[in-house]
Motif scaffolding. Structure first.
Motif, PDB file in Angstrom:
ATOM      1  N   GLY A 120       1.057  -1.504  -0.004  1.00 42.81           N
ATOM      2  CA  GLY A 120      -0.285  -0.084  -0.147  1.00 42.81           C
ATOM      3  C   GLY A 120       0.378   1.138  -0.310  1.00 42.81           C
ATOM      4  N   GLY A 121      -0.093   2.364  -0.678  1.00 35.64           N
ATOM      5  CA  GLY A 121       0.748   3.374  -0.459  1.00 35.64           C
ATOM      6  C   GLY A 121       0.440   4.315  -1.113  1.00 35.64           C
ATOM      7  N   PHE A 122       0.323   5.425  -0.774  1.00 32.34           N
ATOM      8  CA  PHE A 122       0.072   7.198  -1.826  1.00 32.34           C
ATOM      9  C   PHE A 122       0.655   7.959  -2.466  1.00 32.34           C
ATOM     10  CE2 PHE A 122       0.342   7.312   2.828  1.00 32.34           C
ATOM     11  CZ  PHE A 122       0.797   8.538   2.670  1.00 32.34           C
ATOM     12  N   SER A 167      -7.111   1.728   4.103  1.00 27.61           N
ATOM     13  CA  SER A 167      -7.677   3.088   3.661  1.00 27.61           C
ATOM     14  C   SER A 167      -6.551   4.286   2.882  1.00 27.61           C
ATOM     15  CB  SER A 167      -9.788   3.752   3.940  1.00 27.61           C
ATOM     16  OG  SER A 167      -8.706   4.273   4.813  1.00 27.61           O
ATOM     17  N   LEU A 168      -5.704   4.186   2.543  1.00 23.83           N
ATOM     18  CA  LEU A 168      -4.744   5.141   2.294  1.00 23.83           C
ATOM     19  C   LEU A 168      -4.629   5.683   1.392  1.00 23.83           C
ATOM     20  CD1 LEU A 168      -1.084   2.562   2.830  1.00 23.83           C
ATOM     21  CD2 LEU A 168      -2.416   4.301   4.518  1.00 23.83           C
ATOM     22  N   SER A 169      -5.348   5.105   0.004  1.00 23.63           N
ATOM     23  CA  SER A 169      -6.209   6.085  -1.020  1.00 23.63           C
ATOM     24  C   SER A 169      -6.992   6.973  -1.083  1.00 23.63           C
ATOM     25  CB  SER A 169      -6.449   5.280  -1.790  1.00 23.63           C
ATOM     26  OG  SER A 169      -7.030   4.435  -1.745  1.00 23.63           O
ATOM     27  N   THR A 170      -7.026   7.356   1.198  1.00 25.42           N
ATOM     28  CA  THR A 170      -7.656   8.172   1.005  1.00 25.42           C
ATOM     29  C   THR A 170      -7.261   9.579   2.073  1.00 25.42           C
ATOM     30  OG1 THR A 170      -9.111   6.834   2.413  1.00 25.42           O
ATOM     31  CG2 THR A 170      -9.802   7.048   0.131  1.00 25.42           C
ATOM     32  N   VAL A 171      -5.696   9.130   2.155  1.00 24.64           N
ATOM     33  CA  VAL A 171      -5.552   9.924   3.223  1.00 24.64           C
ATOM     34  C   VAL A 171      -5.671  11.529   3.458  1.00 24.64           C
ATOM     35  CG1 VAL A 171      -3.501   8.037   3.596  1.00 24.64           C
ATOM     36  CG2 VAL A 171      -3.391   9.830   2.027  1.00 24.64           C
ATOM     37  N   LYS A 172      -5.676  11.845   4.682  1.00 26.98           N
ATOM     38  CA  LYS A 172      -5.609  13.473   3.956  1.00 26.98           C
ATOM     39  C   LYS A 172      -4.467  14.436   4.212  1.00 26.98           C
ATOM     40  CE  LYS A 172      -8.381  17.435   4.577  1.00 26.98           C
ATOM     41  NZ  LYS A 172      -8.661  17.739   3.309  1.00 26.98           N
ATOM     42  N   ILE A 173      -4.430  15.197   3.208  1.00 28.41           N
ATOM     43  CA  ILE A 173      -2.798  15.583   2.825  1.00 28.41           C
ATOM     44  C   ILE A 173      -3.159  17.158   3.693  1.00 28.41           C
ATOM     45  CG2 ILE A 173      -0.975  15.893   1.804  1.00 28.41           C
ATOM     46  CD1 ILE A 173      -1.743  13.578   0.359  1.00 28.41           C
ATOM     47  N   THR A 174      -2.590  17.458   4.038  1.00 32.61           N
ATOM     48  CA  THR A 174      -2.985  19.104   4.465  1.00 32.61           C
ATOM     49  C   THR A 174      -1.592  19.444   4.517  1.00 32.61           C
ATOM     50  OG1 THR A 174      -3.062  18.763   6.469  1.00 32.61           O
ATOM     51  CG2 THR A 174      -4.618  19.140   5.217  1.00 32.61           C
TER      52      THR A 174
END
Length: 127
Positions: free
Chosen positions: A85-87, A104-111
């Motif tokens: 897994g990764g993103f 659910s790594l494809s939906t991580v929140k990045i800010t």
């Protein structure tokens, strides 16, 4: 009443001006917090000229940190030790935060990355 509205608007414009004209940050910090991620290593991959650069960080209680410098915003990848897994994310010299779940790594929140925020907005417009 009108004086309060005008004063509030001027204060907001002044704060906005100073926020936009802060000295540019000369490095990035990526702080991750992934629920369910076991203590292990996690990897960060990006390009440097014609080469790929891979860095690793120790995961403790789902938390990890990467630091570095980016000459310009660029695409990077973070992936698990077993590569299951990764993103991808855009990295630039800023304080970047990642929050999500290992399932659910494809939906991580990045800010924290303006380029990432523009990319996310573009992706939403395509839906």
């Amino acid at each position: 009443m009108n004086k309060r509205v005008i004063a509030g608007a001027l204060a907001a414009m002044t704060l906005g001006f100073f926020a936009c004209h802060q000295a540019p940050k000369d490095s990035y910090t990526i702080d991750g917090d992934i629920t369910g991620l076991k203590d292990s290593l996690i990897y960060f991959r990006t390009s440097a000229g014609d080469s790929m650069v891979v860095d690793s960080a120790r995961v403790t209680n789902g938390k990890f940190t990467f630091t570095g410098k980016a000459e310009e915003p660029k695409m990077a990848s973070i992936y698990l030790q077993d590569r299951r897994g990764g993103f991808n994310l855009y990295v630039e010299n800023a304080a970047i935060k990642i929050k999500g779940n290992v399932d659910s790594l494809s939906t991580v929140k990045i800010t924290g990355s303006a380029t990432q925020e523009q990319w996310d907005k573009f992706q939403q417009e395509l839906k």
